[in-house]
Design a protein around this motif. Structure first.
Motif, mmCIF file in Angstrom:
data_model
loop_
_atom_site.group_PDB
_atom_site.id
_atom_site.type_symbol
_atom_site.label_atom_id
_atom_site.label_comp_id
_atom_site.label_asym_id
_atom_site.label_seq_id
_atom_site.Cartn_x
_atom_site.Cartn_y
_atom_site.Cartn_z
ATOM 1 N N CYS A 88 0.862 -1.211 -0.051
ATOM 2 C CA CYS A 88 0.012 0.132 0.178
ATOM 3 C C CYS A 88 0.658 1.153 0.154
ATOM 4 O O CYS A 88 0.337 2.361 -0.397
ATOM 5 N N LEU A 89 2.198 0.985 0.601
ATOM 6 C CA LEU A 89 2.925 2.253 0.409
ATOM 7 C C LEU A 89 3.576 2.456 -0.825
ATOM 8 O O LEU A 89 3.857 3.729 -0.960
ATOM 9 N N THR A 90 3.409 1.603 -1.756
ATOM 10 C CA THR A 90 4.062 1.860 -3.000
ATOM 11 C C THR A 90 3.163 1.693 -4.317
ATOM 12 O O THR A 90 3.522 2.294 -5.395
ATOM 13 N N ILE A 91 2.289 0.769 -4.393
ATOM 14 C CA ILE A 91 1.308 0.506 -5.417
ATOM 15 C C ILE A 91 0.136 1.381 -5.552
ATOM 16 O O ILE A 91 -0.437 1.087 -4.522
ATOM 17 N N ASP A 92 0.006 2.038 -6.313
ATOM 18 C CA ASP A 92 -1.130 2.923 -6.475
ATOM 19 C C ASP A 92 -2.552 2.171 -7.078
ATOM 20 O O ASP A 92 -2.653 1.410 -7.967
ATOM 21 N N PRO A 93 -3.402 2.003 -6.002
ATOM 22 C CA PRO A 93 -4.543 1.116 -6.376
ATOM 23 C C PRO A 93 -5.585 1.704 -7.435
ATOM 24 O O PRO A 93 -6.611 1.075 -7.981
ATOM 25 N N THR A 94 -5.427 3.114 -7.681
ATOM 26 C CA THR A 94 -6.373 3.571 -8.843
ATOM 27 C C THR A 94 -6.156 3.092 -10.137
ATOM 28 O O THR A 94 -6.850 3.244 -11.020
ATOM 29 N N THR A 95 -4.928 2.389 -10.442
ATOM 30 C CA THR A 95 -4.553 1.953 -11.764
ATOM 31 C C THR A 95 -5.329 0.807 -12.174
ATOM 32 O O THR A 95 -5.510 0.471 -13.359
ATOM 33 N N ASP A 96 -6.010 0.044 -11.198
ATOM 34 C CA ASP A 96 -6.710 -1.042 -11.656
ATOM 35 C C ASP A 96 -7.947 -1.093 -10.873
ATOM 36 O O ASP A 96 -8.805 -2.025 -10.676
ATOM 37 N N ALA A 97 -8.564 0.201 -10.614
ATOM 38 C CA ALA A 97 -9.699 0.565 -9.812
ATOM 39 C C ALA A 97 -10.975 -0.052 -10.538
ATOM 40 O O ALA A 97 -11.878 -0.497 -10.209
ATOM 41 N N ASP A 98 -10.889 0.014 -11.853
ATOM 42 C CA ASP A 98 -12.083 -0.364 -12.514
ATOM 43 C C ASP A 98 -12.520 -1.819 -12.553
ATOM 44 O O ASP A 98 -13.735 -2.006 -12.818
ATOM 45 N N ARG A 99 -11.829 -2.630 -12.258
ATOM 46 C CA ARG A 99 -12.193 -4.150 -12.066
ATOM 47 C C ARG A 99 -12.763 -4.675 -10.698
ATOM 48 O O ARG A 99 -13.073 -5.461 -10.321
ATOM 49 N N ARG A 100 -12.732 -3.352 -9.664
ATOM 50 C CA ARG A 100 -13.342 -3.731 -8.344
ATOM 51 C C ARG A 100 -14.594 -3.067 -8.373
ATOM 52 O O ARG A 100 -15.255 -2.183 -9.172
ATOM 53 N N ARG A 101 -15.239 -3.608 -7.470
ATOM 54 C CA ARG A 101 -16.617 -3.169 -6.991
ATOM 55 C C ARG A 101 -16.781 -1.617 -6.882
ATOM 56 O O ARG A 101 -15.768 -1.097 -5.867
ATOM 57 N N HIS A 102 -17.306 -0.643 -7.413
ATOM 58 C CA HIS A 102 -17.642 0.720 -7.109
ATOM 59 C C HIS A 102 -16.306 1.413 -7.448
ATOM 60 O O HIS A 102 -16.026 2.559 -7.152
ATOM 61 N N ARG A 103 -15.535 0.473 -8.525
ATOM 62 C CA ARG A 103 -14.033 1.424 -8.933
ATOM 63 C C ARG A 103 -13.205 1.778 -7.576
ATOM 64 O O ARG A 103 -12.855 2.722 -7.649
ATOM 65 N N ALA A 137 -10.647 2.492 -5.071
ATOM 66 C CA ALA A 137 -9.141 2.451 -5.274
ATOM 67 C C ALA A 137 -8.542 2.025 -3.918
ATOM 68 O O ALA A 137 -8.034 2.885 -3.169
ATOM 69 N N CYS A 138 -8.629 0.688 -3.748
ATOM 70 C CA CYS A 138 -8.314 -0.067 -2.630
ATOM 71 C C CYS A 138 -7.842 -1.337 -2.882
ATOM 72 O O CYS A 138 -8.664 -2.085 -3.467
ATOM 73 N N HIS A 139 -6.738 -1.923 -2.293
ATOM 74 C CA HIS A 139 -6.136 -3.096 -2.622
ATOM 75 C C HIS A 139 -6.970 -4.229 -1.973
ATOM 76 O O HIS A 139 -6.962 -5.366 -2.226
ATOM 77 N N HIS A 140 -7.868 -3.640 -0.910
ATOM 78 C CA HIS A 140 -8.274 -4.538 0.025
ATOM 79 C C HIS A 140 -9.848 -4.293 0.098
ATOM 80 O O HIS A 140 -10.461 -4.257 1.169
ATOM 81 N N VAL A 141 -10.521 -4.154 -0.963
ATOM 82 C CA VAL A 141 -12.048 -3.934 -0.900
ATOM 83 C C VAL A 141 -12.840 -5.167 -0.516
ATOM 84 O O VAL A 141 -12.306 -6.374 -0.395
ATOM 85 N N ALA A 142 -13.957 -4.797 -0.059
ATOM 86 C CA ALA A 142 -14.932 -5.675 0.614
ATOM 87 C C ALA A 142 -14.247 -6.726 1.409
ATOM 88 O O ALA A 142 -14.623 -7.832 1.495
ATOM 89 N N GLY A 143 -13.480 -6.191 2.415
ATOM 90 C CA GLY A 143 -12.724 -7.271 3.517
ATOM 91 C C GLY A 143 -12.039 -8.492 2.933
ATOM 92 O O GLY A 143 -12.423 -9.538 3.322
ATOM 93 N N ALA A 144 -11.074 -8.194 1.841
ATOM 94 C CA ALA A 144 -10.429 -9.340 1.180
ATOM 95 C C ALA A 144 -9.693 -10.140 2.492
ATOM 96 O O ALA A 144 -9.101 -9.483 3.498
ATOM 97 N N LEU A 145 -9.651 -11.323 2.650
ATOM 98 C CA LEU A 145 -9.252 -12.291 3.662
ATOM 99 C C LEU A 145 -7.654 -12.566 3.164
ATOM 100 O O LEU A 145 -6.896 -12.806 4.186
ATOM 101 N N GLN A 146 -7.502 -12.602 1.880
ATOM 102 C CA GLN A 146 -6.127 -13.038 1.464
ATOM 103 C C GLN A 146 -5.053 -11.579 1.445
ATOM 104 O O GLN A 146 -5.602 -10.816 0.818
ATOM 105 N N PRO A 147 -3.754 -11.716 2.015
ATOM 106 C CA PRO A 147 -2.998 -10.646 1.909
ATOM 107 C C PRO A 147 -2.838 -10.623 0.446
ATOM 108 O O PRO A 147 -2.603 -11.483 -0.225
ATOM 109 N N VAL A 148 -2.522 -9.230 0.265
ATOM 110 C CA VAL A 148 -2.048 -9.013 -1.372
ATOM 111 C C VAL A 148 -0.654 -8.718 -1.345
ATOM 112 O O VAL A 148 -0.163 -7.575 -0.676
ATOM 113 N N THR A 149 0.167 -9.434 -2.219
ATOM 114 C CA THR A 149 1.774 -9.067 -2.132
ATOM 115 C C THR A 149 1.764 -7.874 -3.498
ATOM 116 O O THR A 149 0.970 -7.800 -4.163
#
Length: 346
Positions: free
Chosen positions: A307-322, A324-336
């Protein structure tokens, strides 16, 4: 009715180390005949985006389109966009009667100006015989009604309303909001409605866009965004609204971690949120711009350094409500860092 589209719009002020990017690569659509509520705290870039749309702020890059075409004046001098400003005390010339102020915005072609002024005054709930009055003789709510009439006088394709109730007494805000909603429905207006108050936005909007530090961090149908917000910042705004009841900023943490350590994480999240300093818009944080304040971010959960280095707006279109968060909807799996681009939509 027309569609207003912001296509990768950026607005910058100044240069060098004190340069400010007030709006940063914004994509936003105001559908034809619909109301988009744009919400965010002061300094998020909402008003700058509005001013760019009506030509009061220069666009550094990107474009603003109306029905797919660049903005331009219509025949007869008609402006396709009209703006209602926040302060009704300064948006009207005190030396002009309200009738003259409205008449000034009426296009050269069409109905006689005096007749049109009377019609517009009655449309916004004022008597036509108030046309000779000066703004100083009117209350704040009446002045804002005149400002709305003046905007409608230009026969715009889109209305932009910028914090139009924030300078009014609470007792008057409701009547102005009822007027805006009834006019929008009656005239089928396309409207960008800007406010920092989510309770106000939810009342008039078909869609809600959430803005933070110059970027759109969530967008979707109003009912969906209010019922199931995806971005932690949207959850923060909802938690601050009176109707949220017991919901708090820490709910995402409670959903994310269902183990004995959840309470400790929640306490750490509360401390991070409480200690976070307001971001400097001249030097916004890298990666996710919300991460210094995020209750589920890297300062709370150690496995979220991306979250410190990767901009979540670059792929926001594929998430619910676009979102800009790597962990929308309470994702259980950590994102590397290596898996962010491949993460499934939530």
């Amino acid at each position: 009715m027309s569609e207003l589209r912001f296509d990768q719009v950026t607005v910058r002020y100044g240069a060098g180390s004190r340069a400010l990017t007030a709006v940063d690569g914004v994509d936003l659509v105001v559908p034809s005949g619909q109301v988009v509520g744009l919400v965010g705290e002061s300094g998020s870039g909402k008003s700058t985006l509005a001013r760019a749309a009506v030509g009061l702020a220069g666009v550094s890059s990107g474009q603003i389109l109306l029905d797919g075409e660049p903005l331009r004046r219509r025949p007869g001098g008609r402006r396709p966009l009209q703006m209602v400003f926040q302060d009704p005390y300064s948006s009207l010339d005190p030396r002009m009667t309200i009738g003259d102020s409205i008449a000034e915005a009426v296009p050269r072609s069409g109905a006689p100006r005096r007749q049109e002024v009377s019609r517009l005054l009655e449309l916004v709930g004022l008597e036509a015989d108030r046309a000779p009055a000066y703004p100083g003789a009117l209350s704040g709510g009446q002045r804002q009604r005149v400002a709305i009439a003046r905007a409608l006088a230009g026969q715009p394709d889109v209305i932009i309303a910028d914090e139009i109730t924030s300078a009014l007494d609470v007792s008057i805000q409701g009547t102005v909001l009822n007027l805006v909603r009834s006019l929008q429905r009656e005239l089928h207006l396309s409207m960008l409605f800007i406010s920092h108050n989510l309770a106000v936005v939810r009342y008039v909007s078909d869609f809600i866009a959430v803005m933070y530090l110059g970027r759109i961090v969530e967008f979707g149908p109003a009912a969906d965004v209010l019922a199931d917000p995806q971005h932690p910042y949207t959850k923060e705004l909802l938690a601050a609204a009176p109707r949220r009841g017991s919901t708090t900023l820490l709910d995402p943490v409670a959903q994310l971690l269902a183990d004995p350590a959840a309470q400790a994480v929640a306490e750490r999240a509360a401390q991070v949120v409480a200690d976070a300093e307001p971001a400097d818009p001249h030097h916004p944080p890298g990666g996710c711009r919300f991460h210094p304040r995020c209750p589920i971010g890297p300062f709370v959960l150690a496995d979220r350094e991306h979250c410190l280095t990767i901009d979540p707006t670059t792929d926001a279109d594929r998430r619910r409500h676009r979102a800009a968060c790597h962990h929308v909807a309470g994702a259980l799996q950590p994102v590397t860092a290596g898996s962010v681009a491949k993460e499934d939509s939530l």
